[in-house]
Design a protein around this motif. Structure first.
Motif, PDB file in Angstrom:
ATOM      1  N   TYR A 161     -46.413 -42.621  14.395  1.00  0.00           N
ATOM      2  CA  TYR A 161     -46.990 -43.898  13.961  1.00  0.00           C
ATOM      3  C   TYR A 161     -46.251 -45.105  14.537  1.00  0.00           C
ATOM      4  O   TYR A 161     -46.868 -46.128  14.826  1.00  0.00           O
ATOM      5  N   ARG A 183     -40.504 -32.659   4.643  1.00  0.00           N
ATOM      6  CA  ARG A 183     -39.550 -33.604   5.206  1.00  0.00           C
ATOM      7  C   ARG A 183     -39.552 -33.595   6.732  1.00  0.00           C
ATOM      8  O   ARG A 183     -39.593 -34.653   7.382  1.00  0.00           O
ATOM      9  N   GLY A 197     -48.278 -46.643   2.328  1.00  0.00           N
ATOM     10  CA  GLY A 197     -47.747 -45.322   2.630  1.00  0.00           C
ATOM     11  C   GLY A 197     -47.044 -45.273   3.971  1.00  0.00           C
ATOM     12  O   GLY A 197     -45.995 -44.628   4.109  1.00  0.00           O
ATOM     13  N   LEU A 198     -47.583 -45.955   4.974  1.00  0.00           N
ATOM     14  CA  LEU A 198     -46.969 -45.924   6.302  1.00  0.00           C
ATOM     15  C   LEU A 198     -45.707 -46.773   6.351  1.00  0.00           C
ATOM     16  O   LEU A 198     -44.743 -46.413   7.028  1.00  0.00           O
ATOM     17  N   THR A 257     -47.927 -34.455   3.898  1.00  0.00           N
ATOM     18  CA  THR A 257     -47.899 -34.748   2.459  1.00  0.00           C
ATOM     19  C   THR A 257     -48.729 -33.713   1.716  1.00  0.00           C
ATOM     20  O   THR A 257     -49.593 -33.049   2.294  1.00  0.00           O
ATOM     21  N   ARG A 305     -42.712 -35.152   8.181  1.00  0.00           N
ATOM     22  CA  ARG A 305     -42.726 -36.612   8.030  1.00  0.00           C
ATOM     23  C   ARG A 305     -41.925 -37.288   9.134  1.00  0.00           C
ATOM     24  O   ARG A 305     -42.311 -38.351   9.633  1.00  0.00           O
ATOM     25  N   ILE A 352     -43.801 -38.251   0.036  1.00  0.00           N
ATOM     26  CA  ILE A 352     -45.028 -39.010  -0.226  1.00  0.00           C
ATOM     27  C   ILE A 352     -46.099 -38.036  -0.683  1.00  0.00           C
ATOM     28  O   ILE A 352     -46.237 -36.933  -0.128  1.00  0.00           O
ATOM     29  N   VAL A 380     -51.036 -38.933   8.676  1.00  0.00           N
ATOM     30  CA  VAL A 380     -49.920 -38.844   7.735  1.00  0.00           C
ATOM     31  C   VAL A 380     -50.165 -37.765   6.691  1.00  0.00           C
ATOM     32  O   VAL A 380     -49.208 -37.189   6.142  1.00  0.00           O
ATOM     33  N   PRO A 411     -37.890 -42.610   5.148  1.00  0.00           N
ATOM     34  CA  PRO A 411     -38.318 -41.300   5.645  1.00  0.00           C
ATOM     35  C   PRO A 411     -37.735 -40.132   4.869  1.00  0.00           C
ATOM     36  O   PRO A 411     -38.259 -39.009   4.943  1.00  0.00           O
ATOM     37  N   LEU A 441     -43.168 -44.604   4.823  1.00  0.00           N
ATOM     38  CA  LEU A 441     -42.786 -43.561   5.773  1.00  0.00           C
ATOM     39  C   LEU A 441     -41.749 -44.071   6.755  1.00  0.00           C
ATOM     40  O   LEU A 441     -40.798 -43.354   7.099  1.00  0.00           O
ATOM     41  N   TYR A 442     -41.891 -45.296   7.199  1.00  0.00           N
ATOM     42  CA  TYR A 442     -40.956 -45.870   8.166  1.00  0.00           C
ATOM     43  C   TYR A 442     -39.616 -46.222   7.532  1.00  0.00           C
ATOM     44  O   TYR A 442     -38.548 -45.888   8.071  1.00  0.00           O
ATOM     45  N   ARG A 499     -43.479 -40.049  11.520  1.00  0.00           N
ATOM     46  CA  ARG A 499     -42.909 -41.395  11.608  1.00  0.00           C
ATOM     47  C   ARG A 499     -42.831 -41.842  13.062  1.00  0.00           C
ATOM     48  O   ARG A 499     -43.168 -42.985  13.399  1.00  0.00           O
TER      49      ARG A 499
END
Length: 422
Positions: free
Chosen positions: A389, A379, A320-321, A354, A382, A332, A350, A328, A324-325, A386
């Protein structure tokens, strides 16, 4: 973003009591002797042909966990353009497989003495570890190197913050979320042990494997994790929500399902997950008899299936991460087998960006997927997460990791000189 500095079965002789037993043991012993001879030949610690090799990537596990080092191979190959680097393994099959996948030299060392001899011969200065395997502690005996733990993904799983981190001189983490995760979970781990480097694995392009979806069809990737080593590390949705999630996607003629579970799900290490996995495979095969479009790329790297995906459904895991990166712009949907939203958002930030599938929302999975595909309500959040993280643009992570390697080499040399002149 807070500044976190980065300083300093043996062959035995059987005594038989009957001729038949002697014969049987004789054949068995011969096979074992051949196997031992092969291992001995492969485990030669004469690595002098490699010369001085300051960086060693250590991997002590068997082939089942090769995915852990596989994602680091492009990073290590990039490091080797600046500093010689070799991979040291403890398992013959692992060694053979890695030699097929990388141009890096791969050395096999079965015994502790073989490991230490290899380190001395190449004058290892930095030893890098991609997991917390038990055999790591045999390598950690070597006193003349800095030992650097990089793990094999950025994840909110509790296993990411084991007390084993304290055994290493440096612990590479991705960004602010990882620093906070360590502070929250561990006591007596100084911040200067943590090296913030982003995710250098994500700087390297991976060839996409998904064929284009049919016209008017959007793609949903369901990527559940495995059940972990114990209940605390169990984040999988397979046995609780997997069938509902898959049925929800398959029921829509304008959706294509890509089912790509964790490798340990495919291997069937947990009975409940193995049963659920077989059920999902059967559902997808049945759906494909009517319309051949749903995919099960079990043996492709997760990053290779990201391109062409319009929405990801996943568990708390590195998948998932990474998504995300790298993606984007795509929504998710996260799962929570414990149905504890407050705890989930604390341990896995995260989740704040979501929708979540748990016991209270699982019956509306189809609606959740449709809303996220049509409106993407999270959006903006997220994008903030991003940065929380990771905090770096692509390719900056690789630069920071190379700088860390250089700093560790310099620090190690200074520390050895200081010790030897006392």
């Amino acid at each position: 973003m807070p500044t976190v500095r980065t300083p300093a079965r043996p062959v035995t002789r059987a005594t038989s009591w009957a001729a038949g037993t002697l014969i049987r043991w004789g054949v068995h012993a011969k096979r074992l002797l051949v196997s031992a001879a092969e291992r001995g030949a492969e485990s030669s610690t004469d690595v002098s042909e490699h010369g001085s090799t300051p960086v060693v990537a250590y991997f002590g596990d068997q082939p089942a966990t090769l995915y852990q080092i596989r994602q680091w191979l492009p990073v290590f190959e990039a490091v080797a353009q600046h500093r010689p680097l070799l991979v040291l393994t403890r398992d013959a099959t692992t060694s053979r497989l890695l030699r097929q996948e990388t141009s890096l030299p791969v050395v096999l060392a079965h015994r502790i003495d073989d490991v230490l001899a290899a380190y001395r011969q190449v004058d290892a200065k930095v030893v890098v570890y991609v997991n917390n395997g038990m055999l790591n502690f045999q390598s950690l005996i070597y006193p003349d190197a800095l030992h650097v733990h990089v793990n094999h993904g950025e994840s909110d799983k509790i296993s990411m913050v084991s007390n084993q981190a304290k055994a290493y001189d440096r612990v590479v983490v991705a960004g602010r979320a990882a620093v906070e995760r360590h502070r929250r979970a561990l006591i007596n781990l100084p911040d200067d042990r943590l090296a913030v480097c982003g995710r250098p694995q994500l700087d390297h392009d991976v060839d996409p494997v998904l064929p284009p979806a049919p016209a008017g069809v959007r793609t949903v990737l369901y990527a559940p994790t495995w059940s972990g080593e114990n209940d605390a590390n169990n984040y999988t949705s397979l046995d609780r929500y997997g069938e509902v999630i898959v049925r929800a996607v398959l029921s829509h003629p304008d959706l294509r399902l890509v089912y790509r579970p964790h490798p340990r799900v495919v291997e069937g290490t947990d009975p409940a997950c193995a049963r659920a996995h077989r059920t999902l495979v059967g559902m997808i095969e049945s759906a494909n008899r009517a319309a051949e479009r749903h995919l099960m790329p079990f043996h492709d790297a997760p990053l290779a299936v990201f391109d062409g995906v319009d929405l990801l459904v996943t568990d708390v895991s590195s998948v998932g991460l990474d998504f995300l990166y790298l993606r984007p712009e795509a929504p998710i949907v996260l799962t929570d087998r414990r149905t504890d939203r407050e705890r989930l958002e604390c341990e896995a930030p995260v989740a704040r960006g979501t929708d979540v599938v748990d016991a209270t929302t699982v019956e509306d999975v189809a609606g959740t997927i449709r809303r996220n595909l049509d409106a993407d309500p999270h959006r903006a959040e997220r994008a903030r997460l991003r940065d929380h993280y990771f905090g770096f643009e692509r390719h900056e992570s690789s630069t920071r990791f190379q700088e860390l390697v250089e700093e560790c080499i310099t620090t190690r040399d200074a520390l050895v000189r200081e010790r030897d002149t006392r």
